[in-house]
Design an enzyme around this catalytic site. Structure first.
Site, mmCIF file in Angstrom:
data_model
loop_
_atom_site.group_PDB
_atom_site.id
_atom_site.type_symbol
_atom_site.label_atom_id
_atom_site.label_comp_id
_atom_site.label_asym_id
_atom_site.label_seq_id
_atom_site.Cartn_x
_atom_site.Cartn_y
_atom_site.Cartn_z
ATOM 1 C CG ASN A 209 -15.061 -89.943 43.348
ATOM 2 O OD1 ASN A 209 -13.876 -90.174 43.566
ATOM 3 N ND2 ASN A 209 -15.615 -88.783 43.633
ATOM 4 C CD GLU B 240 -10.646 -83.776 46.424
ATOM 5 O OE1 GLU B 240 -9.923 -84.227 45.535
ATOM 6 O OE2 GLU B 240 -11.881 -83.836 46.397
ATOM 7 C CB CYS C 69 -15.167 -84.286 46.627
ATOM 8 S SG CYS C 69 -14.033 -83.941 45.309
HETATM 9 O O1 G3H Z 1 -14.630 -86.277 43.890
HETATM 10 C C1 G3H Z 1 -13.695 -85.497 43.872
HETATM 11 C C2 G3H Z 1 -13.111 -85.055 42.609
HETATM 12 O O2 G3H Z 1 -11.893 -84.396 42.855
HETATM 13 C C3 G3H Z 1 -14.053 -84.191 41.804
HETATM 14 O O3 G3H Z 1 -13.580 -84.026 40.532
HETATM 15 O O4 G3H Z 1 -14.877 -82.021 39.840
HETATM 16 O O5 G3H Z 1 -13.690 -83.394 38.160
HETATM 17 O O6 G3H Z 1 -15.714 -84.276 39.288
HETATM 18 P P1 G3H Z 1 -14.530 -83.393 39.406
#
Ligand code: G3H
Length: 496
Positions: free
Chosen positions: A169, A264, A298
């Site tokens: 993502n 993570e 996430c």
């Molecule tokens: O998908 C996991 C990422 O660490 C979320 O990052 O809050 O900038 O979308 P974000």
């Protein structure tokens, strides 16, 4: 266009080369890994399927290059990172185009990801100069029984070869969030990009190549996880792993050697809405938090826990916004775009059907074409429905009506995940109490969960991860403490 102009050297025929020892290479396997465009569901790119021997060579070069890099002055390391950041931003358009084709990221968000990544690299260079440029000085007579005969100098030294494994993502941003702290700290880096997003990652690595980093210091190996995954994560010369993704991270942490891990691994980020909350603010945040990039974050809001007395009003306000979301291809910059793979779409559908069977109230008809799932708000969800507990990673949002704030906290803490959560209330005292009670790495007060700004600490509890990210924490995690102790003559020999 991807692979053209500045980037021409990274492709051979119709397969993108992997990067090792300062060069763009074809794999001796003669095989490639296809990258399926989530929108067309056809093969869009191909990347090399590296062999274990090629991975081994990349790690060997990284090990050799790291020794010299560790001796390169900190200001010079920072200078190169600033250069890479500028080149990355200059090439935002072709890299963003890859993100659109490989992971169906909406066009504007794709550009934002690249720009954010350039900013992260620059910030990391600046922070590294300050953070690593400082040490600690201790004297022995502060501890009982000691004279002032020992001076202890403490500094931070690199770990060696850092293995970076980012998710689909954010294949650029979550790659540089590992690469930049590793490099500024004097480590070398081996990057294993996700399959969807590998070409964007190769383009990003090419920007580091153009900046002129020493050969071998950075590698990017592509291929099947089944062939090179364990080989990479269990390699004896890997000194640190930084991983973002799903529960593969749990398996990695069980198999890896005694090395620092930064992981993570997802979340079931809850949004607790109290009776006194500003419901317009809540609705705006829930829609942005739950549906941006089609819920494939996430940190997306994954369950709304709403006090019964305000639930009718809030669900209506959320729904008024959900029906306005645009649905379609990422090229048109639609809000909701196809999810990354057919199997992801199938999984989301399973959770939706389970909720339907168990009696959730659907605010829209469920609709799907290929990987494209229309945004769906589900009200009156109960804890026994899978969607209440599992992470759909898609544009579907469950609302659970709660009778008390304690009930909301209980639901949140029953999850195996503990990444982020949020609480909406005008009462700061209540907000702090809820934040203290929520078992998550971060709680946002009056805003949806989010990782950024990228220098903020970012961490999960329970199955959401190990260690803390954010620029300073990542630099810290990718270094070791080294002490040198100066032993002075005993006091009887001292002057005066
Ligand atoms: O998908 C996991 C990422 O660490 C979320 O990052 O809050 O900038 O979308 P974000």
């Amino acid at each position: 266009m991807a692979g053209s102009g500045t980037f021409a050297e990274i492709i051979g025929g119709d397969v993108f080369n992997y990067y090792s020892d300062g060069q763009w290479n074809k794999s001796s396997s003669g095989k490639f890994v296809p990258i399926i465009n989530p929108t067309s569901r056809k093969i869009h790119f191909k990347v090399q399927a590296c062999t274990q021997e090629e991975v081994n060579k990349a790690i060997e070069s990284a090990k050799v290059a790291q020794k010299l890099w560790a001796k390169t002055p900190l200001w010079k390391r920072a200078e190169l990172l600033h250069k890479a950041a500028a080149i990355l931003k200059e090439h935002k358009a072709p890299i963003a185009e890859c993100l659109v084709k490989e992971i169906a990221k909406p066009a504007k968000d794709a550009v934002t990801e690249v720009v954010r990544s350039g900013d992260l690299v620059s910030y990391c260079a600046e922070e590294g100069v300050r953070f690593l440029g400082e040490g600690k000085f201790l004297v022995s007579d502060s501890f009982p029984g000691n004279e002032r005969t020992k001076y202890c100098l403490t500094s931070k030294i690199p770990l060696g070869v850092v293995l970076a494994i980012p998710p689909f993502n954010y294949p650029v941003n979550l790659a540089v969030s590992k690469i930049a702290p590793a490099l500024i700290s004097g480590n070398s880096i081996v990057l294993k990009p996700p399959t969807q997003g590998a070409v964007a990652a190769l383009h990003m690595v090419h920007c580091f190549h153009l900046a002129g980093f020493p050969k071998g210091l950075i590698s990017c190996v592509t291929g099947k996880g089944s062939e090179i995954g364990d080989f990479l994560t269990m390699h004896p010369d890997v000194s640190c792993i930084s991983f973002t993704g799903g529960d593969t991270g749990i398996a990695i942490s069980k198999k890896s050697a005694m090395i620092p891990l930064q992981m993570e691994l997802g979340g079931k980020d809850a949004c607790i809405v109290l009776e006194d909350a500003d419901l317009d603010l809540v609705a705006a945040n829930i829609v942005k938090g739950g549906f941006s990039y089609s819920g494939q974050r996430c940190t997306a809001v994954k369950v709304a826990l709403v006090m019964k007395s305000v639930a009718d009003t809030l669900v209506k306000k959320i729904n008024d916004k959900v029906i306005k979301l645009t649905v379609g291809p990422p090229e048109d910059d639609c809000d909701i775009t196809p999810v990354v793979t057919e199997s992801s779409a199938n999984f989301i559908e399973e959770l939706v059907m389970d909720a339907k069977k168990k009696g959730a109230t659907f605010c829209q008809e469920y609709k799907r074409e290929g990987n494209l799932i229309w945004p769906l708000l589900m009200d009156n969800v109960r804890p026994d429905m899978r969607i209440a507990r599992e992470e759909p990673f898609g544009p579907v949002l469950p609302v659970i009506r709660i009778n008390s704030v304690e009930e909301g906290i209980l639901h949140c803490n029953a999850s195996n995940f503990g990444l982020q959560g949020c609480v909406f209330t005008k009462d700061i005292n209540k907000a702090i109490l809820v934040s203290d009670a929520m078992e998550t790495g971060t709680v946002q007060i009056n805003s949806a969960p989010a990782r950024g700004p990228d220098h903020f600490p970012f961490q999960g509890l329970k199955e959401s991860g190990i260690g803390s990210q954010g620029i300073t924490n990542s630099i810290n995690m990718m270094t070791k403490v080294k002490t040198t102790i100066i032993n002075l003559p005993t006091p009887s020999y001292t002057m005066g």
